[in-house]
Design an enzyme around this catalytic site. Structure first.
Site, short mmCIF file in Angstrom:
data_model
loop_
_atom_site.label_atom_id
_atom_site.label_comp_id
_atom_site.label_asym_id
_atom_site.label_seq_id
_atom_site.Cartn_x
_atom_site.Cartn_y
_atom_site.Cartn_z
N SER A 146 0.84 -1.19 0.00
CA SER A 146 0.00 0.00 0.00
C SER A 146 0.88 1.25 0.00
O SER A 146 1.69 1.44 -0.90
CB SER A 146 -0.95 -0.05 1.20
OG SER A 146 -1.97 0.93 1.08
N ASP A 163 -9.80 -4.06 -5.32
CA ASP A 163 -9.15 -2.90 -4.73
C ASP A 163 -9.38 -1.67 -5.59
O ASP A 163 -9.20 -1.72 -6.81
CB ASP A 163 -7.65 -3.20 -4.61
CG ASP A 163 -6.87 -2.15 -3.86
OD1 ASP A 163 -7.45 -1.14 -3.42
OD2 ASP A 163 -5.64 -2.34 -3.72
N HIS A 201 -8.11 -4.78 -1.13
CA HIS A 201 -6.89 -4.14 -0.63
C HIS A 201 -6.43 -4.79 0.67
O HIS A 201 -7.24 -5.11 1.54
CB HIS A 201 -7.18 -2.65 -0.41
CG HIS A 201 -5.99 -1.83 -0.12
ND1 HIS A 201 -5.07 -1.50 -1.08
CD2 HIS A 201 -5.54 -1.26 1.03
CE1 HIS A 201 -4.12 -0.75 -0.55
NE2 HIS A 201 -4.36 -0.60 0.73
#
Length: 297
Positions: A144, A239, A269
């Site tokens: 991320s 995501d 995600h």
């Protein structure tokens, strides 16, 4: 940034700080022993604490090294959320793993985290002999927000001609901070990342809108990608960040960078932390085995 936005960011920061370190119980790899030591690295943006993971079996010669950057929207300082990945990687890839506790916004906005991430990696490359790892065989990666920092580290190293990682791991990265999050599509009704949350992350990390298109903030908008290290790009079907991750993999490939790109289906995600477990384990194994190949080549 406006006072109200700062208060909002602090609220999200406090709320997420506890949640982010909760990894799915079946993804914790409790059978792999934890062999760690602490390290403090001086950088151009202040000292940074790191946790060093050693491979459980001695390699006889100094092991290669992998520098890991955790996620958390650039506002959550919880490197321990990646403990399971760091332990598994050290054991499976046979490398030393450096887990970096970089500074976060809103207290320390851009470019602090980028400066710290690059300076720590450069220090790791230059100080292997004193710490029993091989700094000439280094890889970087993240999850991320940490994946965006990874891209920034690789770009900075290329532009300064300082070192060349054997591999960069880009896992579920925010790579375009210019596009409004409401334009980022997910096929499911309530994906983990809401536009409101993503706006809070961006406003805290990049308070000056003039910085949003900076390639160190939005690597996916850069058009000069040639010469970057080989990449493993992981995206998740559900995501909101999938499309920009897919586009970055294609752009790297078009620029002549060797790319392994894998889209994991039916997951959202941060599935490498929250599950589903089979996909999470498969992705973590893919990272570790790709690392092993890159670092021992």
């Amino acid at each position: 940034m406006p006072f109200s936005a700062r208060i909002q960011a602090r609220g999200v920061q406090l709320l997420l700080s506890g949640v982010m370190s909760r990894v799915h119980k079946d993804l914790r790899f409790t059978d792999i022993p934890k062999q760690t030591e602490s390290l403090r690295v001086e950088t151009g943006a202040g000292p940074v604490n790191c946790t060093v993971y050693r491979p459980p079996a001695s390699t006889g010669t100094p092991a290669p090294v992998y520098v890991n950057f955790h996620g958390g929207g650039f506002i959550v300082a919880r490197p321990e959320q990646d403990d399971h990945i760091c332990r598994y990687t050290a054991a499976t890839a046979g490398c030393v793993v450096i887990n970096v506790d970089y500074a976060v916004a809103p207290q320390r906005p851009f470019p602090t985290a980028v400066t710290q991430a690059y300076d720590v990696t450069k220090w790791v490359v230059e100080n292997g002999a004193a710490h029993d790892w091989d700094g000439s065989r280094v890889a970087v990666g993240g999850h991320s927000a940490g994946a965006a920092l990874t891209a920034a580290v690789c770009r900075t190293a290329r532009d300064r001609g300082t070192f060349t990682p054997r591999l960069q791991i880009i896992d579920s990265a925010p790579l375009d901070q210019v596009a409004d999050p409401s334009t980022k599509f997910s096929p499911i009704a309530k994906p983990l990342l809401s536009p409101k949350l993503m706006r809070i992350f961006t406003a805290a990390y990049v308070p000056d809108p003039a910085d949003l298109a900076n390639p160190l903030v939005s690597p996916g908008l850069a058009d000069d990608l040639a010469g970057l290290p080989p990449a493993l790009v992981i995206t998740a079907e559900n995501d909101r960040l999938r499309d920009e991750g897919d586009a970055y993999a294609k752009a790297l490939e078009a620029a002549g960078v060797p790319v392994t790109h894998r889209v994991f289906e039916g997951v959202d995600h941060y599935f490498t932390h929250t599950g589903p477990v089979p996909a999470g384990k498969e992705a973590i194994e893919l990272m570790a085995t790709t690392l092993r190949t890159a670092l021992t080549a």
